[in-house]
Design a protein around this motif. Structure first.
Motif, mmCIF file in Angstrom:
data_model
loop_
_atom_site.group_PDB
_atom_site.id
_atom_site.type_symbol
_atom_site.label_atom_id
_atom_site.label_comp_id
_atom_site.label_asym_id
_atom_site.label_seq_id
_atom_site.Cartn_x
_atom_site.Cartn_y
_atom_site.Cartn_z
ATOM 1 N N ILE A 120 0.840 -1.202 0.000
ATOM 2 C CA ILE A 120 0.000 0.000 0.000
ATOM 3 C C ILE A 120 0.872 1.247 0.000
ATOM 4 C CG2 ILE A 120 -1.735 1.277 1.304
ATOM 5 C CD1 ILE A 120 -2.831 -1.384 2.283
ATOM 6 N N ASP A 121 1.961 1.212 0.783
ATOM 7 C CA ASP A 121 2.882 2.352 0.784
ATOM 8 C C ASP A 121 3.490 2.560 -0.598
ATOM 9 O OD1 ASP A 121 2.350 2.667 3.443
ATOM 10 O OD2 ASP A 121 4.166 1.629 4.137
ATOM 11 N N ARG A 122 3.750 1.456 -1.294
ATOM 12 C CA ARG A 122 4.314 1.565 -2.642
ATOM 13 C C ARG A 122 3.322 2.261 -3.576
ATOM 14 N NH1 ARG A 122 9.804 0.417 -3.423
ATOM 15 N NH2 ARG A 122 10.128 0.776 -5.654
ATOM 16 N N PHE A 123 2.061 1.907 -3.447
ATOM 17 C CA PHE A 123 1.030 2.576 -4.251
ATOM 18 C C PHE A 123 1.004 4.075 -3.947
ATOM 19 C CE2 PHE A 123 -0.728 -1.566 -5.297
ATOM 20 C CZ PHE A 123 -1.369 -1.350 -6.501
ATOM 21 N N THR A 124 1.103 4.416 -2.659
ATOM 22 C CA THR A 124 1.065 5.829 -2.269
ATOM 23 C C THR A 124 2.251 6.579 -2.852
ATOM 24 O OG1 THR A 124 -0.065 5.225 -0.209
ATOM 25 C CG2 THR A 124 0.972 7.397 -0.311
ATOM 26 N N ALA A 125 3.433 5.965 -2.788
ATOM 27 C CA ALA A 125 4.632 6.625 -3.300
ATOM 28 C C ALA A 125 4.551 6.812 -4.819
ATOM 29 C CB ALA A 125 5.869 5.802 -2.924
ATOM 30 N N VAL A 126 4.100 5.789 -5.519
ATOM 31 C CA VAL A 126 4.001 5.901 -6.979
ATOM 32 C C VAL A 126 2.954 6.943 -7.361
ATOM 33 C CG1 VAL A 126 3.391 4.671 -9.088
ATOM 34 C CG2 VAL A 126 4.816 3.554 -7.366
ATOM 35 N N ARG A 127 1.837 6.972 -6.630
ATOM 36 C CA ARG A 127 0.797 7.962 -6.932
ATOM 37 C C ARG A 127 1.337 9.379 -6.780
ATOM 38 N NH1 ARG A 127 -4.710 7.484 -6.920
ATOM 39 N NH2 ARG A 127 -4.600 5.466 -5.844
ATOM 40 N N ALA A 128 2.143 9.595 -5.707
ATOM 41 C CA ALA A 128 2.715 10.926 -5.500
ATOM 42 C C ALA A 128 3.709 11.275 -6.605
ATOM 43 C CB ALA A 128 3.389 10.995 -4.130
ATOM 44 N N ARG A 129 4.470 10.281 -7.063
ATOM 45 C CA ARG A 129 5.493 10.541 -8.076
ATOM 46 C C ARG A 129 4.886 10.856 -9.446
ATOM 47 N NH1 ARG A 129 7.887 6.799 -11.226
ATOM 48 N NH2 ARG A 129 7.293 5.087 -9.830
ATOM 49 N N ILE A 130 3.792 10.208 -9.785
ATOM 50 C CA ILE A 130 3.201 10.415 -11.123
ATOM 51 C C ILE A 130 1.893 11.210 -11.030
ATOM 52 C CG2 ILE A 130 4.247 8.303 -11.997
ATOM 53 C CD1 ILE A 130 1.471 7.002 -11.834
ATOM 54 N N ARG A 131 1.772 12.016 -9.974
ATOM 55 C CA ARG A 131 0.528 12.757 -9.780
ATOM 56 C C ARG A 131 0.188 13.628 -10.996
ATOM 57 N NH1 ARG A 131 -2.201 13.533 -5.361
ATOM 58 N NH2 ARG A 131 -0.430 12.825 -4.091
ATOM 59 N N ALA A 132 1.214 14.279 -11.552
ATOM 60 C CA ALA A 132 0.953 15.150 -12.708
ATOM 61 C C ALA A 132 0.409 14.341 -13.885
ATOM 62 C CB ALA A 132 2.231 15.884 -13.108
ATOM 63 N N ARG A 133 0.986 13.171 -14.113
ATOM 64 C CA ARG A 133 0.501 12.333 -15.213
ATOM 65 C C ARG A 133 -0.922 11.853 -14.944
ATOM 66 N NH1 ARG A 133 4.734 7.683 -16.017
ATOM 67 N NH2 ARG A 133 3.162 7.065 -17.564
ATOM 68 N N ILE A 134 -1.194 11.505 -13.679
ATOM 69 C CA ILE A 134 -2.547 11.061 -13.338
ATOM 70 C C ILE A 134 -3.555 12.185 -13.565
ATOM 71 C CG2 ILE A 134 -4.033 10.319 -11.438
ATOM 72 C CD1 ILE A 134 -1.662 8.812 -10.281
ATOM 73 N N GLU A 135 -3.184 13.396 -13.148
ATOM 74 C CA GLU A 135 -4.090 14.530 -13.345
ATOM 75 C C GLU A 135 -4.304 14.807 -14.829
ATOM 76 O OE1 GLU A 135 -2.290 17.680 -11.203
ATOM 77 O OE2 GLU A 135 -2.949 16.956 -9.221
#
Length: 324
Positions: A120-135
């Motif tokens: 779950i922490d890995r998911f959180t870290a990846v989400r923070a790293r690619i937040r711009a791409r996700i947005e």
């Protein structure tokens, strides 16, 4: 309202979906028993776009690895593959699967009952790293959905306009009346009335009637005057009244007047008739088109449908139950 039910049996790729689940369960069994390397290989094979889609009975045990196609099963397989890679300390490979999950489904949240805290922490870290791409992906999808809604609305508007135009055309009838040049040669404004020029039609009708009537009356008066006996009366006898003498000069004046009126009125009548016929021929309209209303049948009752799903031997089937 008449009602009828129709069922459309649609096989939702039952065999393929069943085999997608089979492939997932085979890999998940390895994951649950801690055989992460084997689980990772199975997940990689079923997620490899180079492999053919899974078919009924096809397993990699037979040397035939296949690719799963159901989006929900693909998402589950990627999540389990990422968890297995995290357990194997292969974080970069796990991040690749996590990125695919988050980019395909930005709202995805790992289930704490299924994944360990480090996953779950890995998911959180990846989400923070690619937040711009996700947005950006979220924005693009929102724009695509908005464009699709606008396209659907335009399509519905076009359909409504088309239906309205078809209804309008169905509710009107085009009537074509052919005109005749022979009728246009008749006097008294008949040609003008046929051409639709009612103003000139009434003008020629009234003027020709007045001129023709005057000519006839003056001709009758002239004939009456010309038939007057102007012979001198014989001398009156005793006891008999004297015969009235005719005023020849006055009679001749009346004859001249009646003749002049007859000539003028007849000339006017002939001129008006010739002018009316000439005008009707010059402005002749071969046909007249008019539109008249006609009844339009009411629209049919609306169609409603409800899904129906059943599990039959050989696969999962879905049906649509319609009422109209």
């Amino acid at each position: 309202m008449a009602a009828a039910a129709s069922a459309v049996a649609l096989s939702l790729a039952g065999a393929a979906r069943a085999d997608d689940l089979q492939q997932l369960e085979l890999a998940k069994t390895r994951f649950d028993t801690g055989r992460y390397e084997e689980a990772v290989r199975r997940f990689a094979a079923m997620l490899d776009p180079a492999n053919p889609p899974c078919e009924r009975g096809a397993t990699d045990a037979e040397g035939k690895p296949c690719r799963i196609t159901d989006p929900h099963i693909i998402e589950r397989a990627r999540g389990l593959a990422a968890a297995a890679l995290v357990a194997l300390r292969r974080g970069d490979e796990a991040d690749a699967y996590i990125e695919q999950i988050l980019l395909d489904n930005p709202a995805y949240s790992p289930n704490p009952a299924l994944f360990q805290p480090d996953v779950i922490d890995r998911f959180t870290a990846v989400r923070a790293r690619i937040r711009a791409r996700i947005e950006e992906v979220t924005r693009q999808r929102a724009e695509a959905q908005r464009a699709e809604r606008l396209r659907a609305e335009r399509s519905r508007d076009d359909e409504r306009r088309w239906i309205a135009e078809v209804t309008r055309l169905a509710g009107t009838e085009r009537v074509v009346v052919q005109r005749s040049r022979w009728i246009a040669m008749l006097p008294f404004g008949v040609g003008q009335f046929q051409n639709g020029d009612d103003g000139l039609g009434w003008f020629f009708l009234v003027s020709q009637a007045v001129a023709g009537g005057t000519s006839i009356v003056s001709a009758l008066a002239l004939a009456s005057y010309q038939n007057v006996d102007v012979t001198p009366a014989p001398p009156s006898q005793a006891g008999m009244p004297a015969a009235q003498r005719v005023d020849v000069e006055r009679l001749n004046s009346r004859i001249d007047t009646a003749a002049a009126v007859n000539h003028v009125s007849f000339g006017a009548f002939a001129t008006l008739v010739a002018a009316g016929i000439a005008h009707a021929q010059i402005t002749f309209v071969p046909e007249r088109v008019s539109v008249r209303k006609r009844p339009v049948p009411p629209p049919p009752p609306s169609f409603t449908a409800a899904p129906a799903i059943s599990l039959l031997p050989g696969g999962l089937y879905a049906g649509v139950l319609g009422r109209f």
